[in-house]
Motif scaffolding. Structure first.
Motif: not given
Ligand SMILES: [Zn+2]
Length: 279
Positions: A214-235
């Protein structure tokens, strides 16, 4: 020409050299991961005591910051045969980092009972997702990228931080300084397993890449995805900020193998073959 076609057919029907039953590539060191290609004659792979999930003929092994150095891998073949192989990983040296002038409430243990409960619950949620308590997903990752292309590395993996003179737990990720609003991208394909706005993390996105990674990205100003959403590399999954325990705008990029802390920098270089098991 006929001979060439014959060779091509042979190599397509046998993706491995016939005698190679496991090929482990990556970084055999503390904080590193090894990704293995498993031959189809192999039914189960054990790493020490752990029965590894095999997905798409691949396995993954991850070494914690202070992982012991001695390991064993066992292959159990469909015909009952067993091959065991011992291997060693290398030891890392970590740096000591002193940071002063951090707001008191982020460094000293909070006394407020509600806040303590909040921090404890937030930590439990993260660990629950990382330990694959809900589901160990099939492999989704292929390759890995840095979530921000530009940006200076302002904190490395594993360093022991001394905040305002108080020793803290070792730094579990890689800090990349970048202006507020810089797009943050998914390091690989996966599914959004947790998002939130936590006391220490601020706004964050946790992505499950399958097989415990798993990977985590923290201290974000905004979040552009929703729980359960599939994401692609680079998205794009969010933007750089300084929410939570942050001294300025930066991305804290963390990688885990289940609960084990992995060095994101090592992940970017997975090509080296470490171990090939033959009969
Ligand atoms: Zn950090």
């Amino acid at each position: 020409m006929k001979f060439l076609i014959f060779i091509l057919l042979i190599s397509f029907s046998f993706p491995f050299f016939s005698e190679e039953f496991l090929i482990l590539s990556g970084n055999a060191t503390q904080g590193g991961i090894l990704i293995g290609n498993v031959h189809q004659d192999v039914e189960q792979v054990f790493w020490n005591e752990k029965n590894l999930a095999i997905s798409d003929q691949k396995i993954i092994i991850g070494f914690d910051r202070d992982e012991p150095l001695e390991h064993q891998i066992s292959l159990i073949f469909k015909n009952g045969e067993i091959i065991k192989k011992d291997f060693l990983i290398s030891k890392r040296e970590y740096e000591i980092q002193r940071i002063d002038k951090i707001k008191k409430e982020y460094v000293e243990k909070p006394v407020d009972k509600n806040l303590l409960r909040r921090i404890s619950n937030e930590s439990k949620s993260l660990q629950a997702v990382r330990s694959g308590i809900y589901k160990e997903n099939d492999i989704m990752f292929e390759e890995f990228i840095r979530p921000i292309e530009e940006g200076k590395i302002s904190g490395v993996f594993g360093s022991q931080r001394i905040l305002n003179g108080i020793p803290k737990s070792p730094h579990s990720g890689l800090d990349i300084a970048a202006p507020k609003g810089t797009p943050v991208k998914a390091m690989s394909n996966g599914i959004v397993a947790l998002i939130g706005d936590y006391f220490y993390n601020g706004k964050f996105v946790l992505i499950d890449h399958g097989l415990g990674l798993s990977s985590i990205y923290i201290h974000l100003d905004s979040i552009a995805v929703e729980l359960g959403q599939n994401v692609e590399i680079g998205e794009q999954i969010g933007s750089v900020g300084s929410t939570g325990r942050a001294t300025g705008p930066h991305l804290h990029w963390g990688v885990n193998y289940f609960k084990k802390r992995i060095d994101p920098e090592l992940l970017l270089d997975q090509d080296e073959k470490f171990l090939i098991i033959k009969k």
